[in-house]
Motif scaffolding. Structure first.
Motif, PDB file in Angstrom:
ATOM      1  N   UNK A  75       9.733  50.943  74.486  1.00 51.47           N
ATOM      2  CA  UNK A  75       9.741  49.501  74.283  1.00 51.47           C
ATOM      3  C   UNK A  75      10.008  48.761  75.590  1.00 51.47           C
ATOM      4  N   UNK A  76      10.934  49.280  76.378  1.00 51.07           N
ATOM      5  CA  UNK A  76      11.229  48.641  77.670  1.00 51.07           C
ATOM      6  C   UNK A  76      10.015  48.688  78.602  1.00 51.07           C
ATOM      7  N   UNK A  90      13.843  40.631  74.503  1.00 49.07           N
ATOM      8  CA  UNK A  90      15.164  41.052  74.083  1.00 49.07           C
ATOM      9  C   UNK A  90      15.387  42.499  74.505  1.00 49.07           C
ATOM     10  N   UNK A  91      16.639  42.935  74.421  1.00 51.29           N
ATOM     11  CA  UNK A  91      16.931  44.353  74.570  1.00 51.29           C
ATOM     12  C   UNK A  91      16.392  45.087  73.342  1.00 51.29           C
ATOM     13  N   UNK A  92      16.049  46.359  73.462  1.00 54.96           N
ATOM     14  CA  UNK A  92      15.536  47.094  72.302  1.00 54.96           C
ATOM     15  C   UNK A  92      16.544  47.110  71.155  1.00 54.96           C
ATOM     16  N   UNK A  97      11.236  45.684  71.035  1.00 51.61           N
ATOM     17  CA  UNK A  97      11.634  44.508  71.796  1.00 51.61           C
ATOM     18  C   UNK A  97      10.861  43.314  71.256  1.00 51.61           C
ATOM     19  N   UNK A  98      11.472  42.144  71.337  1.00 51.80           N
ATOM     20  CA  UNK A  98      10.824  40.904  70.919  1.00 51.80           C
ATOM     21  C   UNK A  98      10.632  40.007  72.136  1.00 51.80           C
ATOM     22  N   UNK A 142       6.087  41.394  69.314  1.00 61.66           N
ATOM     23  CA  UNK A 142       6.973  42.524  69.063  1.00 61.66           C
ATOM     24  C   UNK A 142       6.285  43.783  69.555  1.00 61.66           C
ATOM     25  N   UNK A 143       7.034  44.648  70.245  1.00 63.22           N
ATOM     26  CA  UNK A 143       6.449  45.868  70.818  1.00 63.22           C
ATOM     27  C   UNK A 143       7.301  47.070  70.460  1.00 63.22           C
ATOM     28  N   UNK A 144       6.654  48.133  70.013  1.00 66.21           N
ATOM     29  CA  UNK A 144       7.365  49.375  69.719  1.00 66.21           C
ATOM     30  C   UNK A 144       6.360  50.510  69.543  1.00 66.21           C
TER      31      UNK A 144
END
Length: 345
Positions: A75-76, A90-92, A97-98, A142-144
């Motif tokens: 995510x980072x 945001x932090x995971x 992360x958003x 949003x990412x993951x």
């Protein structure tokens, strides 16, 4: 063990004592939902009955395995490959992360690149639609990854695709000086009261704008052109024309805009209400011809185009044709635009 280059192993809770938990374990009780055990927790003997009470007979723990990386590290890296000025990640949390807006503006998405990234194995990136007006604090993306770990090769492929390309963008609204020309003999002679000006003023309050002048003109071509030129001389860098935007042969507004020397991008768009909207440019100065629907209806094509104009986007005919899908307003009893289907493309 080298963080970022790991794998996971499933073991029984009894054999997990002393090992590092590689995922959150959620508890739900009496309306509460939250993490009973956090990722990174070192499992103890005292944890065994608690885990069993949660229905966990097995857990996943870390083990060295070159070439795989954890969801939070993924995510980072996904966030790092798509920086956005005016927004921050945001932090995971829960593996994702958003992206959050830190300013108002027009959100843009490279839709082709987004599709390419989501076609890579375990990667999932969800965003707001392209051309979406947002407020400060809005969730943009949003990412993951789907599993707890994935092959680093997938993240490298995504990073490579983003080199030299901008996946996401947030265009801030720019200050505009606005000149307004209202046409119609019935308004010019005072037979009816103009209703456009108060509507325009109210809508422009939402953007960094200064109205340099409002001129009411008779149905006279030279008068309309002269009024527009006067606003330009006062520094207007955005012109709005209202009235005379129907199919009647004596409606002069489109003709006046052409005589002004502007290039008309389109007169009419595949969207309603506001079907007879005109979009033109005099050099870099945007010009909108606004039909009468803007007086009586809360949202029309005018509202869809305003944020794009203030974001500094130069509209093309192809842009405006794309309004076709989502171009029909549902006429909801209570308007909640832009959080609806209208004007999405």
């Amino acid at each position: 063990m080298r963080k970022g280059m790991i794998g996971l192993k499933k073991v029984s809770v009894e054999k997990a004592v002393g090992l590092e938990l590689c995922h959150d374990i959620t508890a739900m009780k009496d309306g509460f939902k939250g993490a009973a055990f956090r990722r990174g927790h070192i499992i103890t003997e005292e944890d065994i009955p608690k885990l069993l009470d949660l229905g966990k007979r097995t857990v996943f723990v870390w083990e060295a395995q070159a070439g795989e990386i954890h969801e939070e590290d993924c995510a980072r890296r996904l966030a790092a490959m798509a920086p956005v000025e005016g927004a921050g990640y945001t932090e995971p949390a829960e593996g994702k992360v958003l992206l959050m807006a830190q300013q108002r503006g027009m959100f843009r998405v490279d839709r082709e690149l987004l599709h390419q990234l989501n076609s890579i194995g375990d990667i999932t990136i969800a965003t707001l639609p392209d051309h979406y007006p947002v407020e400060e604090g809005a969730r943009l993306a949003s990412m993951r990854i789907v599993p707890l770990v994935t092959k680093e090769a997938q993240i490298i492929e995504a990073e490579t695709l983003c080199v030299g390309r901008k996946l996401l963008d947030l265009l801030p609204y720019r200050q505009k000086k606005v000149g307004v020309v209202i046409t119609g003999s019935e308004v010019y002679t005072g037979r009816i009261q103009d209703k456009f000006e108060p509507v325009l003023r109210e809508k422009l309050k939402a953007y960094p704008s200064q109205i340099v002048g409002v001129t009411i003109c008779d149905d006279d071509l030279d008068m309309i052109v002269a009024a527009a030129r006067e606003h330009l001389a006062k520094g207007a860098d955005f012109l709005i024309f209202t009235g005379g935007m129907s199919v009647d042969p004596d409606d002069l507004t489109p003709t006046a805009i052409g005589k002004l020397g502007a290039e008309i991008v389109t007169y009419g768009v595949p969207a309603q209400p506001g079907n007879m909207t005109l979009v033109a440019y005099l050099g870099e100065t945007p010009i909108l011809g606004v039909p009468g629907a803007a007086i009586s209806l809360p949202t029309t094509v005018f509202d869809v185009l305003l944020p794009q104009v203030f974001a500094g986007e130069k509209l093309t005919r192809e842009d405006l044709i794309r309004l076709e899908e989502g171009g029909l307003c549902q006429m909801c009893r209570s308007c909640h635009w832009p959080n609806c289907t209208f004007g999405r493309y």
